[in-house]
Structures are given as C-alpha cells and as structure tokens.
Design an enzyme around this catalytic site. Structure first.
Site, PDB file in Angstrom:
ATOM      1  N   SER A 137      -9.029   2.936  -5.488  1.00 47.42           N
ATOM      2  CA  SER A 137      -9.488   4.504  -5.320  1.00 47.42           C
ATOM      3  C   SER A 137     -10.846   4.499  -6.412  1.00 47.42           C
ATOM      4  CB  SER A 137      -8.533   5.515  -5.850  1.00 47.42           C
ATOM      5  OG  SER A 137      -9.055   6.960  -6.017  1.00 47.42           O
ATOM      6  N   TYR A 150      -2.275   8.871 -11.930  1.00 50.74           N
ATOM      7  CA  TYR A 150      -2.682   8.255 -10.684  1.00 50.74           C
ATOM      8  C   TYR A 150      -3.988   7.406 -10.814  1.00 50.74           C
ATOM      9  CZ  TYR A 150      -4.726   7.776  -5.997  1.00 50.74           C
ATOM     10  OH  TYR A 150      -5.201   7.389  -4.713  1.00 50.74           O
TER      11      TYR A 150
HETATM   12  P1  NDP Z   1      -1.122   8.825   3.379  1.00 48.80           P
HETATM   13  O1  NDP Z   1      -0.174   9.682   2.501  1.00 48.80           O
HETATM   14  O2  NDP Z   1      -1.667   9.522   4.550  1.00 48.80           O
HETATM   15  O3  NDP Z   1      -0.520   7.427   3.642  1.00 48.80           O
HETATM   16  C1  NDP Z   1       0.185   6.716   2.734  1.00 48.80           C
HETATM   17  C2  NDP Z   1       0.970   5.614   3.260  1.00 48.80           C
HETATM   18  O4  NDP Z   1       1.555   4.890   2.059  1.00 48.80           O
HETATM   19  C3  NDP Z   1       2.115   6.219   4.338  1.00 48.80           C
HETATM   20  O5  NDP Z   1       2.166   5.235   5.387  1.00 48.80           O
HETATM   21  C4  NDP Z   1       3.514   6.144   3.425  1.00 48.80           C
HETATM   22  O6  NDP Z   1       4.195   5.557   4.501  1.00 48.80           O
HETATM   23  C5  NDP Z   1       2.999   4.830   2.493  1.00 48.80           C
HETATM   24  N1  NDP Z   1       3.965   4.797   1.308  1.00 48.80           N
HETATM   25  C6  NDP Z   1       3.946   5.723   0.335  1.00 48.80           C
HETATM   26  N2  NDP Z   1       4.773   5.368  -0.573  1.00 48.80           N
HETATM   27  C7  NDP Z   1       5.286   4.373  -0.355  1.00 48.80           C
HETATM   28  C8  NDP Z   1       6.583   3.371  -0.630  1.00 48.80           C
HETATM   29  N3  NDP Z   1       7.198   3.771  -1.796  1.00 48.80           N
HETATM   30  N4  NDP Z   1       7.113   2.668   0.090  1.00 48.80           N
HETATM   31  C9  NDP Z   1       6.255   2.342   1.280  1.00 48.80           C
HETATM   32  N5  NDP Z   1       5.355   3.110   1.718  1.00 48.80           N
HETATM   33  C10 NDP Z   1       4.875   4.057   1.015  1.00 48.80           C
HETATM   34  O7  NDP Z   1      -2.393   8.716   2.355  1.00 48.80           O
HETATM   35  P2  NDP Z   1      -3.611   7.673   2.634  1.00 48.80           P
HETATM   36  O8  NDP Z   1      -3.776   6.906   3.917  1.00 48.80           O
HETATM   37  O9  NDP Z   1      -4.966   8.492   2.256  1.00 48.80           O
HETATM   38  O10 NDP Z   1      -3.539   6.715   1.287  1.00 48.80           O
HETATM   39  C11 NDP Z   1      -3.430   5.251   1.385  1.00 48.80           C
HETATM   40  C12 NDP Z   1      -3.848   4.602   0.256  1.00 48.80           C
HETATM   41  O11 NDP Z   1      -5.140   5.155  -0.077  1.00 48.80           O
HETATM   42  C13 NDP Z   1      -3.034   4.966  -0.963  1.00 48.80           C
HETATM   43  O12 NDP Z   1      -2.937   3.880  -1.927  1.00 48.80           O
HETATM   44  C14 NDP Z   1      -3.987   6.118  -1.717  1.00 48.80           C
HETATM   45  O13 NDP Z   1      -3.722   6.135  -3.120  1.00 48.80           O
HETATM   46  C15 NDP Z   1      -5.440   5.438  -1.390  1.00 48.80           C
HETATM   47  N6  NDP Z   1      -6.485   6.397  -1.550  1.00 48.80           N
HETATM   48  C16 NDP Z   1      -6.351   7.434  -0.741  1.00 48.80           C
HETATM   49  C17 NDP Z   1      -7.591   8.422  -0.786  1.00 48.80           C
HETATM   50  C18 NDP Z   1      -7.727   9.973  -0.210  1.00 48.80           C
HETATM   51  O14 NDP Z   1      -8.371  10.778  -0.490  1.00 48.80           O
HETATM   52  N7  NDP Z   1      -7.002  10.011   0.917  1.00 48.80           N
HETATM   53  C19 NDP Z   1      -8.664   8.163  -1.394  1.00 48.80           C
HETATM   54  C20 NDP Z   1      -8.598   6.869  -2.218  1.00 48.80           C
HETATM   55  C21 NDP Z   1      -7.518   5.988  -2.372  1.00 48.80           C
HETATM   56  P3  NDP Z   1       5.807   6.324   4.391  1.00 48.80           P
HETATM   57  O15 NDP Z   1       5.908   7.803   3.904  1.00 48.80           O
HETATM   58  O16 NDP Z   1       6.307   6.294   5.719  1.00 48.80           O
HETATM   59  O17 NDP Z   1       6.572   5.526   3.295  1.00 48.80           O
HETATM   60  C1  8X3 Z   2      -7.983   9.665  -3.957  1.00 47.53           C
HETATM   61  C2  8X3 Z   2      -9.229  10.243  -4.313  1.00 47.53           C
HETATM   62  O1  8X3 Z   2     -10.279  11.449  -5.934  1.00 47.53           O
HETATM   63  O2  8X3 Z   2      -8.532  12.495  -4.936  1.00 47.53           O
HETATM   64  O3  8X3 Z   2      -7.481   8.564  -4.613  1.00 47.53           O
HETATM   65  O4  8X3 Z   2      -8.393  10.685  -6.572  1.00 47.53           O
HETATM   66  S1  8X3 Z   2      -9.021  11.337  -5.362  1.00 47.53           S
END
Ligand code: NDP
Ligand code: 8X3
Length: 252
Positions: A137, A150
């Site tokens: 991120s 985070y």
């Molecule tokens: P979502 O919440 O839409 O997706 C997160 C996914 O991670 C879900 O499929 C969830 O599945 C899975 N997950 C979370 N915790 C667990 C766990 N303990 N075990 C197994 N699966 C898990 O968020 P995003 O798609 O945005 O996030 C994906 C990645 O991108 C993350 O690592 C996030 O930190 C990162 N990210 C997101 C950003 C944003 O602004 N959206 C920006 C930068 C990075 P389930 O709940 O079914 O387990």
């Molecule tokens: C998710 C992006 O800027 O909310 O990783 O941390 S931010």
C-alpha cells in the site's frame, strides 16, 4: 500449459477482480474466509478455467499449513502467488485504538503473508517461472494520522518484497510489491467495522482506483518477459497526491 495462480482474499475487491482477470489464461486457487462467496465465485469462474477454492483464515497458521499441504495434485504446481488478503482496522490515533485491532492486522498482513510465502516457496522454486505478487500500500511508504499499525504492516510488505528478491536472485522466482492508494473496495467498510455510511464518505465526490485497475496491474506484471522483474508499482488515483507536513504551533 496454463500456469496455476493462488490468490488470497479472492472473495472481494482486488482479489476477486484479479481472479476474474486471470480466469481466461490461468488455473486458479482462490482463498478467503467467506465460504458462500468462495463457492459462488468458483462456480462463476469454472466456466473459464479449473478452480479450487480453499476456505481458511490466513492468520490461523495451523489451518493455513493444513490447507496448503492438502492441495490436490492437479493444482499443486503453483507458479503465481498473489498475497492480497489483508485489512485495516480503525483510523483512530495510536493511543485510542483497541490493541486487538493491531494484533489482527499484524497477524493477517504480516504473519499470514510471510507464512504463506514460506509454505509456497519450495513449490514456486520448482516451476520454470514463478511470481510472488504482494499487495502492499502507499501507506507502507507515506505516513498519515491513524495509519499507525496498518501502515507499518505495509512497510513490512515492502521490505519483505525487496529482501525476497535479494534472496531469490538466480532462482525462477520474481517478486513485485504493488502499492495502491485510494481504491474503492470493501476495504473501508472493514476499516470502519461495517459502517457503510462512513465507508461511502471516503469515496465521495472523487474517482478512486477500482479493483479492476489493480487486477490489470497484476496481470501485466506476471506477463512480463522472463528477464524482467518489476520490483514495485506505486499507483494512486489521479485525484490523490501528498499534502504538506503538519506543524503544531501550540507547544514547544
Ligand atoms: P477487501 O476488503 O475488498 O478485500 C480483502 C480480502 O482479504 C477479502 O477477500 C477478505 O476475504 C480477505 N481477507 C481479509 N482478512 C483475511 C484473513 N484473515 N484470512 C483470509 N482472507 C482474509 O479489500 P481490498 O480488496 O481493498 O484489499 C486487498 C488488499 O489490498 C489488502 O491487503 C489491503 O490492505 C490492500 N490495499 C487496499 C487499498 C484500498 O484502498 N482498497 C489500497 C492499498 C492496499 P474474507 O473476508 O472472505 O476472508
Ligand atoms: C489503503 C490505502 O491510504 O487508505 O492501503 O491506507 S490507505
């Protein structure tokens, strides 16, 4: 022959979009904790490719190990690992947070990701060309109020990715850390613990990144010629940039 890609967190957001994007040309192992969603996604994607769904919590080390060790032979030659599962919990200052939230983020974003990588390295190493795509991120590089643990977990992902590259030099494994900024997924709903209205506010009156944008980057990275390793991609929506550092004038 189609490569096999394992995507963690394929039940929503980036992971789900990436599964959809790769379905034409890759065999898929999709994971997450929500079994109903996994089964529905498996059914949808099975029209395009072979899909194995594994339901487990990546922060549960014993269960993760069991699931990975029991992957059936048809899906065992994994050559793409997409470490996407992760979460942020809360946006309060460090002295106001519930320590359990910090622990959940560390157990998932750091320990879970490192553990899964460790479990799959031997398999990845055996394939002629492999990729580890870590989803970091911008929060791993750029601090912001409330980002506390985070952001620190994502700084781990950045340095772990670089150190993996150093260790894996000369092997068949490439490593890339994709570092998105503001992206509309279920991320904010999770961060604000189900408060949909608060989550919606985050994306109000702007065009964020969408899950599909990140899926495109993942596909592009893993489809580079074998002699190219993209170390990292930092990607923000055009509406996002850095602000000035803050100064407190009320105390010395
Ligand atoms: P979502 O919440 O839409 O997706 C997160 C996914 O991670 C879900 O499929 C969830 O599945 C899975 N997950 C979370 N915790 C667990 C766990 N303990 N075990 C197994 N699966 C898990 O968020 P995003 O798609 O945005 O996030 C994906 C990645 O991108 C993350 O690592 C996030 O930190 C990162 N990210 C997101 C950003 C944003 O602004 N959206 C920006 C930068 C990075 P389930 O709940 O079914 O387990
Ligand atoms: C998710 C992006 O800027 O909310 O990783 O941390 S931010």
């Amino acid at each position: 022959m189609k490569r096999t890609a394992l995507i963690t967190g394929a039940t929503s957001g980036f992971g789900l979009a990436t599964a959809g994007k790769l379905a034409q040309n890759y065999r898929l192992v999709i994971t997450g904790r929500r079994e109903d969603r996994l089964e529905k996604i498996k059914e949808d994607l099975s029209h395009h490719t072979d899909v194995l769904s594994l339901c487990f919590d990546i922060s549960d080390l014993e269960e993760t190990k069991k699931q990975i060790k029991n992957i059936p032979i048809d899906f065992s030659e994994i050559s793409v690992l997409i470490n996407n599962a992760g979460l942020a919990l809360g946006l309060e200052p460090a002295d106001k947070v519930d320590f359990q939230d910090w622990q959940s983020m560390i157990n998932t974003n750091v320990t879970g990701l490192a553990h899964l990588t460790h479990l799959l390295l031997p398999t990845l190493k055996q394939q002629p060309l492999s990729d580890i795509i870590n989803i970091g991120s911008i929060a791993g590089s750029w601090p912001y109020p409330g980002g506390n643990v985070y952001g620190a977990t994502k700084a781990f992902v950045a340095q772990f990715s670089r150190n993996l590259r150093a260790d894996l030099l000369g092997s068949s494994i490439r490593v890339c850390n994709i570092e998105p900024g503001l992206a509309e997924t279920e991320f904010s709903k999770v961060r604000f613990k189900g408060d949909e209205a608060k989550a919606k506010e985050v994306y109000k009156n702007l065009t964020p990144l969408f899950a599909e944008d990140i899926a495109k980057q993942v596909k592009w990275v893993i489809e580079q010629d074998a002699h190219i390793n993209l170390n990292s991609i930092e990607i923000m929506p055009s509406c996002q940039a850095w602000g000035p550092l803050k100064v407190n004038r009320e105390s010395v």
